[in-house]
Design an enzyme around this catalytic site. Sequence first.
Site: not given
Length: 287
Positions: A44, A145
């Site tokens: 990632r 979030d």
Amino acid sequence: MPQSKDTVKEFDFNARDFERVRALIYKRAGISLADSKQEMVYSRLARRLRATGIGSFAKYLDELEAGHLGEEWESFTNALTTNLTSFFREAHHFPLLADHVKGKREPLTIWCSASSTGEEPYSIAMTVCEAFNTLTPNCQIVATDIDTNVLATAANGVYGMDRLDKMSAERQRRFFLKGKGDREGMARVRPELRNMITFKQLNLLADSWPISGQFDAIFCRNVMIYFDKATQRKILSRFVPLMKPDALLFAGHSENFLYVSESLKLRGKTVYELDDAAARKASPPRT
């Protein structure tokens, strides 16, 4: 023996780099990365090295900590956040929510604290609409979030039809507008649902949260599993004053809050409510 092409990594990534990443994401977002996540972290964050043009993890982390990469902290955090979700995931929660809100006085307020790409808050909105048999119930949902990328997707409210596969045809017709022409195969949530929800960026570890008041229900599902016990305890202690006396707190299937908070008691399968003492404290003063 020389390494094969398949095993040669584009960037050097050693144990020290991994430990630095673990420390930074824990400090930044409270996420505890297991030893087994080293390959995931490499995969990632290698994308971030390519995007920034930096040739090594050590240099990337140095620049990040020094504050030389502008808004890269946000991208770093987004890259390491897991966003697995679906409509009506852990389906047993939604009939409980429907029964709960039917007996409540409007207006209703619900907080979805890890909204990801939006499937969870829209599932909550659909449940409330069905409970009151209207597309415009007196209900406001705050959906937050830490990941700004998934929040943008959630606010857009457009999904591939395959994401709706497990949903009944009736729900699809009632709550979605199917795309035509070059938008065929896509569906947008109806504007009435979108208008029920306010999307905000929120880090559960931040000193202050951009929300206020008390909620009839809080969804915090499959989030605590990424935090250690001390962090879980801190977050739950901040949830308690945000709950109305009879509010429900929905957890993920593998999460158990009873060992973390003395202010909560089990109401049903992974559903909690305030214990008697906390509920009395949460009650508004009599006039």
